[in-house]
Design a protein around this motif. Structure first.
Motif, PDB file in Angstrom:
ATOM      1  N   ALA A  15       5.216   5.305   4.123  1.00 19.81           N
ATOM      2  CA  ALA A  15       4.457   6.581   3.938  1.00 19.81           C
ATOM      3  C   ALA A  15       3.341   6.060   3.148  1.00 19.81           C
ATOM      4  O   ALA A  15       2.115   6.326   3.279  1.00 19.81           O
ATOM      5  N   ALA A  16       3.417   5.561   2.070  1.00 17.99           N
ATOM      6  CA  ALA A  16       2.344   4.993   1.048  1.00 17.99           C
ATOM      7  C   ALA A  16       1.351   3.966   1.909  1.00 17.99           C
ATOM      8  O   ALA A  16       0.404   4.270   1.781  1.00 17.99           O
ATOM      9  N   ILE A  17       1.811   3.114   2.655  1.00 13.13           N
ATOM     10  CA  ILE A  17       1.095   2.179   3.350  1.00 13.13           C
ATOM     11  C   ILE A  17       0.381   2.937   4.215  1.00 13.13           C
ATOM     12  O   ILE A  17      -0.964   2.866   4.321  1.00 13.13           O
ATOM     13  N   GLU A  18       0.854   4.122   4.957  1.00 13.59           N
ATOM     14  CA  GLU A  18       0.100   4.807   5.867  1.00 13.59           C
ATOM     15  C   GLU A  18      -1.172   5.370   5.367  1.00 13.59           C
ATOM     16  O   GLU A  18      -2.124   5.577   5.553  1.00 13.59           O
ATOM     17  N   LEU A  19      -0.632   5.976   4.184  1.00 11.65           N
ATOM     18  CA  LEU A  19      -1.695   6.893   3.484  1.00 11.65           C
ATOM     19  C   LEU A  19      -2.850   6.014   2.603  1.00 11.65           C
ATOM     20  O   LEU A  19      -4.183   6.272   2.904  1.00 11.65           O
ATOM     21  N   PHE A  20      -2.642   4.703   2.434  1.00 10.89           N
ATOM     22  CA  PHE A  20      -3.502   3.586   1.952  1.00 10.89           C
ATOM     23  C   PHE A  20      -4.477   3.221   3.202  1.00 10.89           C
ATOM     24  O   PHE A  20      -5.691   3.471   3.012  1.00 10.89           O
ATOM     25  N   PHE A  21      -3.979   3.230   4.566  1.00  8.27           N
ATOM     26  CA  PHE A  21      -4.573   2.804   5.421  1.00  8.27           C
ATOM     27  C   PHE A  21      -5.723   4.020   5.874  1.00  8.27           C
ATOM     28  O   PHE A  21      -6.753   3.959   6.063  1.00  8.27           O
ATOM     29  N   TYR A  22      -5.030   5.086   5.774  1.00 10.75           N
ATOM     30  CA  TYR A  22      -5.946   6.552   6.192  1.00 10.75           C
ATOM     31  C   TYR A  22      -7.068   6.613   5.192  1.00 10.75           C
ATOM     32  O   TYR A  22      -8.318   7.044   5.408  1.00 10.75           O
TER      33      TYR A  22
END
Length: 152
Positions: A15-22
């Motif tokens: 979830a943190a990786i996705e947040l970082f991407f977005y």
């Protein structure tokens, strides 16, 4: 396919990786639009940004900062020169080396690009309250410290 064997911690990290991407996509969206109007891309922005921060730096120093090869920077740097945004001069101490600076037009474009990002960060920090910016900086410094050049 989602691996059902992931731990709760793994799921939090995904979830943190996705947040970082977005977040990165949101952070670069407006500059990317501005660059696209001129037929430029994100690497052009990175070049403009770091040349603005260290005018007169050698091309070799820029390569170290960006972590890219001479071949990777050649075409975008040439495009920036041809567009009248960057000037490449011979280094006074070493005639084999080339030094970079922005033209007034290049400086104006870089300021416009960075202004959008400064506003994005300022709004995010303000909305999250006291301590958010310093916590964010600590996380970013930890991540950057893994690959950040020593001269930065």
């Amino acid at each position: 396919m989602v691996d059902q064997n992931n731990s709760v911690r793994d799921q939090e990290m995904f979830a943190a990786i996705e947040l970082f991407f977005y977040a990165f996509r949101a952070f670069t969206a407006r500059p990317d639009e501005i660059l696209a109007e001129r037929g430029l891309a994100r690497l052009h922005h990175r070049i403009l940004y770091f040349v603005a921060r260290r005018p007169g730096q050698r091309v070799s120093d820029l390569l170290a900062t960006l972590g890219i090869s001479k071949q990777a920077v050649h075409a975008p740097l040439r495009q920036l020169q041809d567009a009248g945004l960057v000037v490449v001069d011979i280094d006074a101490q070493d005639r084999r080396a080339r030094c970079l600076s922005l033209t007034p037009e290049g400086a104006a474009l870089e300021a416009r690009l960075s202004q959008t990002q400064r506003q994005t960060l300022a709004q995010a920090f303000a909305s999250q309250g006291e301590g958010a910016e310093s916590a964010w900086r600590r996380v970013m410094e930890e991540l950057a410290g893994q690959t950040r050049p020593k001269n930065v």
